[in-house]
Write a protein that holds these residues in place. Structure first.
Motif, PDB file in Angstrom:
ATOM      1  N   SER A 104      -0.549  20.407  68.566  1.00  0.00           N
ATOM      2  CA  SER A 104      -1.258  19.146  68.564  1.00  0.00           C
ATOM      3  C   SER A 104      -0.901  18.418  69.843  1.00  0.00           C
ATOM      4  N   GLY A 105      -1.585  17.333  70.132  1.00  0.00           N
ATOM      5  CA  GLY A 105      -1.318  16.616  71.354  1.00  0.00           C
ATOM      6  C   GLY A 105      -1.928  17.306  72.547  1.00  0.00           C
ATOM      7  N   ARG A 106      -1.213  17.249  73.680  1.00  0.00           N
ATOM      8  CA  ARG A 106      -1.800  17.733  74.923  1.00  0.00           C
ATOM      9  C   ARG A 106      -1.030  18.940  75.449  1.00  0.00           C
ATOM     10  N   MET A 107      -1.535  19.465  76.552  1.00  0.00           N
ATOM     11  CA  MET A 107      -0.879  20.564  77.259  1.00  0.00           C
ATOM     12  C   MET A 107       0.522  20.144  77.669  1.00  0.00           C
ATOM     13  N   SER A 108       1.490  21.017  77.473  1.00  0.00           N
ATOM     14  CA  SER A 108       2.864  20.690  77.830  1.00  0.00           C
ATOM     15  C   SER A 108       3.041  20.641  79.340  1.00  0.00           C
ATOM     16  N   ASP A 109       4.074  19.948  79.782  1.00  0.00           N
ATOM     17  CA  ASP A 109       4.355  19.854  81.219  1.00  0.00           C
ATOM     18  C   ASP A 109       4.632  21.225  81.817  1.00  0.00           C
ATOM     19  N   ASP A 110       5.292  22.095  81.036  1.00  0.00           N
ATOM     20  CA  ASP A 110       5.606  23.434  81.534  1.00  0.00           C
ATOM     21  C   ASP A 110       4.330  24.242  81.771  1.00  0.00           C
ATOM     22  N   VAL A 111       3.411  24.215  80.795  1.00  0.00           N
ATOM     23  CA  VAL A 111       2.145  24.934  80.965  1.00  0.00           C
ATOM     24  C   VAL A 111       1.346  24.334  82.112  1.00  0.00           C
ATOM     25  N   LEU A 112       1.353  23.011  82.208  1.00  0.00           N
ATOM     26  CA  LEU A 112       0.618  22.331  83.282  1.00  0.00           C
ATOM     27  C   LEU A 112       1.116  22.789  84.649  1.00  0.00           C
ATOM     28  N   PRO A 137     -10.991  14.983  77.834  1.00  0.00           N
ATOM     29  CA  PRO A 137      -9.735  15.142  78.568  1.00  0.00           C
ATOM     30  C   PRO A 137      -8.949  13.858  78.762  1.00  0.00           C
ATOM     31  N   THR A 138      -9.593  12.687  78.678  1.00  0.00           N
ATOM     32  CA  THR A 138      -8.835  11.443  78.855  1.00  0.00           C
ATOM     33  C   THR A 138      -7.885  11.181  77.698  1.00  0.00           C
ATOM     34  N   ILE A 139      -8.064  11.883  76.571  1.00  0.00           N
ATOM     35  CA  ILE A 139      -7.119  11.743  75.462  1.00  0.00           C
ATOM     36  C   ILE A 139      -5.711  12.152  75.882  1.00  0.00           C
ATOM     37  N   ALA A 140      -5.600  12.997  76.886  1.00  0.00           N
ATOM     38  CA  ALA A 140      -4.283  13.415  77.375  1.00  0.00           C
ATOM     39  C   ALA A 140      -3.480  12.244  77.915  1.00  0.00           C
TER      40      ALA A 140
END
Length: 562
Positions: A104-112, A137-140
């Motif tokens: 849930s939530g957004r893409m992790s910093d590591d994946v980013l 995408p603005t939900i991030a």
């Protein structure tokens, strides 16, 4: 930095999550329809016409893959076709059936960071294009994009730059968002379905309220911050019945760039459809009539007049043989009303909001008329610009128009990499950011085969079609019709696309000839309006229509007179 064949990416930092409930969304009722993400951003499931009976072929995808090249200038000064405006490289798209995107939530910093590093390394530079998509995408959150920009700057080689494009519904944008985007050079694509009535019918928030006013406010706010967003407008069955109202409403927003996205959503239950839905025959035309319509066009020998007003050379001669300014007053036998969306058993193949081939062709021709006579050089419509570019000898920059596809990968929220946003399914997952290298994934034999299938699976009817150069069978997600000889793989929108290409080509050639002789867009439009006026001189309502259909003018093209 990499020798890999060039490819592009769409990244979806929150996967399918969205703050709206657009009834035609391709995620509703699928396993990508994430529920309960904790911030009101999760989708609530398949309500309305977006229920669980849909297969994955929702909003049409048209990914801009290349530069503008050179060729015909369809308005504006200088040479070459303007393809892309302020960064319209990706339209909305996707299928999203049969796979659960984890977390849930957004893409992790590591994946980013892994994604950004790998993508920059795989790029040929010196500009690296990032397209942020969704869901919404603005939900991030704004901090996510601040982090993304920081990583980009840290990873870029000296002398390189990033271009970021945010594809958004606009409802969460505020002054802080717009200021950040302006400062960091972001472009935006904003989804808006033309008129208030049509937009609010389909694009509602989770309380069932229309969103038109909020989207228009977002467009104005972006413009106040120096950002001219691209406008992405879906063509539903409703929109197709109101082409001028839709186009004029978009034009009034004064963003200069518009792209239309046909809605084609299949219903499950019949397997491979049978029949000719979406083809010219279903409105009474048959054989090559859609391709021949322009040859009996409304302007007769106007190419000859173009020569006397400055046009010369092969372009003018070709325009003359093709009916010159196209058949602006359309042949009713091809542009008839209605079309079959039924399979052999009489069961509808598509949802009621889907546009048929005939209606889509009608829509495009009507918008083309309005644009050509009033907005040449001041407004760009993606399909018109791209077709002109290809006819001028350039390579197709839209994936659905290109001979092959598969060069626009998708990175989902959890780092999964898929062949295409229309095919986010287990069988089309080609890897994962955490374990695989993007350069290698883009050139996997399975991915190359996926892209080549667009060309290799074309039915004979497509391979022999005079419009193959600007269509190449269209998007594979829409190729569920049978050809005239019963081969599978014909595009559902085939008849409409044929109608538009045959309608627009003579006018494009004429505009090219006039432009090459140095005439400005204003001069070209004045010439075209004068030609139309002369054509209709002394024609009464009960007289034969100048288009040559044999019908009375009042029952044919009366509304098109100037």
């Amino acid at each position: 930095m990499s020798a890999v064949r060039p490819f592009s990416l769409m990244v979806k930092p929150v996967g399918s999550r969205c703050n709206l409930e657009c009834s035609y969304c391709y995620y509703l009722g699928t396993k990508l329809d994430v529920v309960g993400c904790g911030d009101g951003g999760g989708r609530m499931g398949g309500n309305g016409v977006g229920g669980s009976g849909l297969s994955g072929s929702g909003i049409g995808c048209s990914v801009q893959m290349g530069g503008s090249g050179s060729g015909v200038q369809m308005g504006g000064s200088g040479s070459g076709v303007q393809i892309g405006g302020s960064g319209s490289s990706v339209q909305m798209g996707g299928s999203g059936s049969g796979v659960q995107i984890g977390g849930s939530g957004r893409m992790s910093d590591d994946v980013l960071e892994r994604f950004i590093r790998q993508y920059i390394y795989a790029s040929q530079g010196p500009n690296v294009n990032f397209v942020w998509h969704g869901g919404e995408p603005t939900i991030a959150g704004l901090d996510f994009y601040r982090k993304a920009v920081e990583i980009q700057k840290r990873c870029l080689p000296q002398g390189w730059a990033c271009w970021n494009n945010l594809q958004t519904n606009g409802t969460l944008l505020d002054a802080e968002w717009c200021a950040f985007m302006a400062e960091e050079g972001f472009d935006a694509g904003v989804s808006i379905d033309g008129t208030r009535l049509i937009h609010d019918r389909y694009r509602k928030d989770k309380r069932g309220n229309g969103t038109y006013d909020r989207v228009v406010a977002a467009v104005r706010l972006l413009q106040e911050h120096g950002i001219q967003p691209d406008l992405l407008c879906t063509v539903t069955s409703d929109a197709a019945m109101n082409p001028l109202a839709v186009y004029r409403a978009l034009r009034e927003l004064d963003t200069k760039w518009i792209q239309f996205i046909p809605i084609v959503r299949r219903l499950r239950g019949e397997g491979v459809p049978v029949g000719s839905a979406g083809k010219a025959q279903s409105s009474g035309a048959s054989g090559d009539s859609a391709g021949e319509a322009h040859r009996s066009g409304a302007f007769g020998d106007s190419a000859g007049e173009a020569q006397s007003s400055g046009a010369s050379g092969d372009s003018a001669e070709e325009a003359q043989s093709s009916g010159a300014f196209g058949d602006l007053a359309a042949d009713a036998s091809v542009r008839g009303s209605g079309s079959s969306s039924m399979g052999a058993s009489g069961v509808s193949l598509v949802t009621p909001d889907s546009v048929t081939g005939e209606l889509y062709g009608e829509f495009l021709c009507a918008v083309f008329d309005e644009w050509l006579l009033n907005d040449l050089g001041s407004v760009e419509v993606q399909l018109f610009a791209e077709a002109a570019h290809v006819w001028a000898g350039g390579e197709a920059g839209l994936c659905w128009m290109a001979p092959t596809c598969g060069r626009v990968l998708v990175v989902e929220q959890d780092g999964g990499v898929y062949s295409c946003d229309h095919f986010v399914a287990p069988e089309h997952k080609i890897g994962d950011i955490s374990a695989d290298n993007l350069s290698s994934l883009a050139n996997l034999p399975a991915q190359i085969k996926f892209g080549d299938a667009k060309r290799d699976a074309l039915p004979k009817e497509c391979r022999e079609c005079e419009w193959l150069l600007v269509c190449n069978g269209g998007c594979p997600k829409d190729r569920f019709e049978l050809s005239n000889t019963g081969e599978p793989g014909l595009n559902y929108l085939c008849g409409g696309l044929k109608r538009f290409f045959s309608y627009a080509r003579p006018a494009v050639d004429l505009v090219s000839a006039l432009t090459q002789r140095g005439q400005s867009p204003a001069e070209v439009m004045a010439y075209l309006r004068a030609r139309l006026s002369a054509l209709w001189k002394n024609v009464g309502r009960n007289d034969p229509c100048p288009c040559g259909s044999g019908k009375k003018a009042k029952n044919c093209c009366w509304s098109k007179r100037v």
